[in-house]
Write an enzyme that holds these catalytic residues in place. Structure first.
Site, mmCIF file in Angstrom:
data_model
loop_
_atom_site.group_PDB
_atom_site.id
_atom_site.type_symbol
_atom_site.label_atom_id
_atom_site.label_comp_id
_atom_site.label_asym_id
_atom_site.label_seq_id
_atom_site.Cartn_x
_atom_site.Cartn_y
_atom_site.Cartn_z
ATOM 1 C CG HIS A 69 6.112 -31.483 118.560
ATOM 2 N ND1 HIS A 69 7.384 -31.535 119.064
ATOM 3 C CD2 HIS A 69 5.310 -31.108 119.599
ATOM 4 C CE1 HIS A 69 7.362 -31.223 120.348
ATOM 5 N NE2 HIS A 69 6.127 -30.952 120.695
ATOM 6 C CG ASP A 70 2.191 -33.763 115.236
ATOM 7 O OD1 ASP A 70 3.248 -34.353 115.538
ATOM 8 O OD2 ASP A 70 1.132 -33.881 115.874
ATOM 9 C CG ASP A 106 -1.891 -38.139 118.473
ATOM 10 O OD1 ASP A 106 -1.381 -37.350 117.635
ATOM 11 O OD2 ASP A 106 -1.342 -38.404 119.556
ATOM 12 C CB THR A 134 1.227 -36.304 113.191
ATOM 13 O OG1 THR A 134 -0.195 -36.434 113.138
ATOM 14 C CG2 THR A 134 1.748 -35.824 111.856
ATOM 15 C CG ASP A 142 -1.690 -34.508 115.959
ATOM 16 O OD1 ASP A 142 -1.251 -35.579 115.550
ATOM 17 O OD2 ASP A 142 -1.488 -34.112 117.129
ATOM 18 C CG ASN A 149 -1.654 -35.790 121.527
ATOM 19 O OD1 ASN A 149 -0.591 -35.942 122.126
ATOM 20 N ND2 ASN A 149 -1.724 -35.255 120.318
ATOM 21 C CG PHE A 189 3.189 -38.668 123.703
ATOM 22 C CD1 PHE A 189 2.778 -39.191 124.919
ATOM 23 C CD2 PHE A 189 2.260 -38.612 122.670
ATOM 24 C CE1 PHE A 189 1.475 -39.643 125.112
ATOM 25 C CE2 PHE A 189 0.959 -39.054 122.842
ATOM 26 C CZ PHE A 189 0.565 -39.571 124.069
ATOM 27 C CG ASN A 190 3.804 -38.998 118.383
ATOM 28 O OD1 ASN A 190 2.865 -38.816 119.144
ATOM 29 N ND2 ASN A 190 4.098 -38.162 117.389
HETATM 30 C C1 BDR Z 1 4.146 -35.399 119.799
HETATM 31 O O1 BDR Z 1 3.300 -35.813 120.867
HETATM 32 C C2 BDR Z 1 2.066 -35.151 120.805
HETATM 33 O O2 BDR Z 1 1.782 -34.569 122.035
HETATM 34 C C3 BDR Z 1 2.151 -34.128 119.700
HETATM 35 O O3 BDR Z 1 0.927 -34.060 118.995
HETATM 36 C C4 BDR Z 1 3.273 -34.633 118.830
HETATM 37 O O4 BDR Z 1 2.795 -35.510 117.832
HETATM 38 C C5 BDR Z 1 5.313 -34.624 120.358
HETATM 39 O O5 BDR Z 1 6.041 -35.422 121.236
HETATM 40 CA CA CA Z 2 0.438 -35.751 117.379
#
Ligand code: BDR
Ligand code: CA
Length: 311
Positions: A241-242, A12, A127, A17, A41, A167-168
Site C-alpha cells: 500500500h504505502d 507507522d 502512510t 511503510d 500498526n 485502517f489508516n
Molecule cells: C494501511 O494500513 C497499514 O496496515 C498499512 O501499513 C497501510 O498503511 C493499509 O490499510
Molecule cells: Ca502504514
C-alpha cells in the site's frame, strides 16, 4: 532533471511503510527531509523502533527521526498486530539495539518547524493514521498554505478494517477529517489502487534474485506480509500500500487520477472512518482530492526492482 520532492514521511512501520522509506531513499527524485512516526500498526514506541531499524539498514544518518502521537485525537488506539505481527515488522532479523537516534522534538513540532523554516516546498507523505498531521495543522495553521501537498495512503471506496473503513483512516478519523478539510492539496492512494500493487510469489522471486542486504530484507518482509494477507484476506500476495505514495512522487505517470470530493465519516455506527468518495459529483462540492484509480503494474514493479538494485 527537475528539482527533487522534499518530503516528510509520517509513518507507522509496518512492512509497507518500510518499503516506502526504502524506495524513497533510493531515488534522486526524492529528498527525505525527515521521518516522523505515529501509533498505528503497532504502538508508537514500536513504530519508532522499526523506523530506527530501517534508518540503520539504509544508513540514513542525516535524516531527522521524531516520535509522534501515542494515540488518536479522540478515541482509543487500535493496532493491527494481526497484519504486521507483534513487532510491527516481523520477518527479517534486525539488530536488537538500533544506532539511529530520535530527535528530542514531537513529530508534529518537527513537521511545523520544517514547513515554516525550510526554504523549499515540503510534501507530506503520511502512510499511517493522520494524527501527527492534524496536530500540526491545528497547532500552527500558518503551515497550511506552505505545504506543497499531502500525498497519503488511506481510505478507498471499501474498507479493510471494517466493511466501510480502511485502517489508516479508521485509526484516527477525527484527524483525517481535519486533514481532508484543511485546504492543503491532497493526493490519495486508497485500497482501490493499493490492492493492485500486490506482491505475488512471482514478484517476490524476482526481487529475491537481486541479492543485496536491502533487497534481502524486503524479500523477508514480503514473505511474512504475504502470508498474513493470504491467511487473513485470502489474497494471492501482499499489497505494498504505502509505497504507492513514493512511486507516484518518483514517476506520476504510473497512476491515473480523478479529481473528486472526499469527506470523512466520523459518526456512523457502521461507517466510522469511511472515506466518502464522490465519484459521480453528486454532492456538488468543490473537489479536494486527487483520487488514484489506475495503476500501471509493470512500471510499478520495475520501479521497485530498480530501487532495490541501487543498494
Ligand atoms: C494501511 O494500513 C497499514 O496496515 C498499512 O501499513 C497501510 O498503511 C493499509 O490499510
Ligand atoms: Ca502504514
Amino acid at each position: 532533471m527537475t528539482n527533487p520532492a522534499n518530503v516528510i514521511i509520517d509513518c507507522d512501520p509496518g512492512h509497507d511503510d518500510a518499503i516506502a522509506i526504502i524506495m524513497a531513499a533510493s531515488n534522486a527524485a526524492i529528498n527525505i527531509e525527515a521521518i516522523t512516526t505515529v501509533a498505528g500498526n503497532v504502538s508508537v514506541e514500536k513504530t519508532t523502533l522499526n523506523a530506527q531499524r530501517i534508518c540503520d539498514l539504509l544508513d540514513l544518518n542525516n535524516v531527522p527521526l521524531a516520535k509522534g502521537a501515542q494515540r488518536p485525537l479522540v478515541k482509543e488506539s487500535e493496532v493491527a498486530e494481526e497484519i504486521h505481527a507483534e513487532s510491527g515488522l516481523d520477518g527479517p532479523q534486525f539488530p536488537e539495539h538500533p544506532v539511529k537516534t530520535i530527535e528530542e522534538i514531537h513529530a508534529a513540532d518537527l513537521i511545523i518547524d520544517k514547513v515554516l523554516t525550510t526554504n523549499k516546498p515540503i510534501t507530506l507523505v503520511p502512510t499511517g493514521p493522520l494524527t501527527n498531521i492534524a496536530l500540526a495543522v491545528i497547532k500552527e495553521p500558518a503551515i497550511i498554505p506552505k505545504i506543497r501537498k499531502i500525498v497519503l495512503m488511506g481510505g478507498g471506496t471499501f474498507g479493510n478494517w471494517t466493511p466501510a473503513a480502511e485502517f489508516n483512516i479508521y485509526g484516527d478519523a477525527e484527524a483525517a477529517k481535519v486533514v481532508f478539510e484543511s485546504g492543503v492539496p491532497l493526493t490519495m492512494f486508497g485500497l482501490d489502487i493499493t490492492h493492485k500493487a500486490q506482491a505475488t510469489d512471482r514478484i517476490i522471486d524476482e526481487l529475491a534474485a537481486i541479492k543485496n542486504p536491502v533487497a534481502n530484507t524486503v524479500v523477508e518482509m514480503l514473505d511474512f506480509f504475504k502470508h498474513t494477507y493470504q491467511e487473513y484476506f485470502g489474497f494471492d500476495g501482499a499489497p505494498i500500500h504505502d509505497a504507492c505514495t513514493v512511486a507516484y512522487l518518483i514517476d506520476p505517470s504510473i497512476f491515473e487520477f480523478k479529481h473528486v470530493r472526499v469527506d470523512i465519516e466520523t459518526k456512523g455506527e457502521f461507517s466510522y472512518g469511511m472515506t466518502c468518495v464522490d465519484l459521480l459529483g453528486v454532492t456538488g462540492k468543490e473537489p479536494n482530492v486527487h483520487f488514484a484509480y489506475g495503476l500501471d503494474e509493470e512500471k510499478f514493479w520495475i520501479l521497485l526492482k530498480e530501487s532495490l538494485d541501487s543498494y
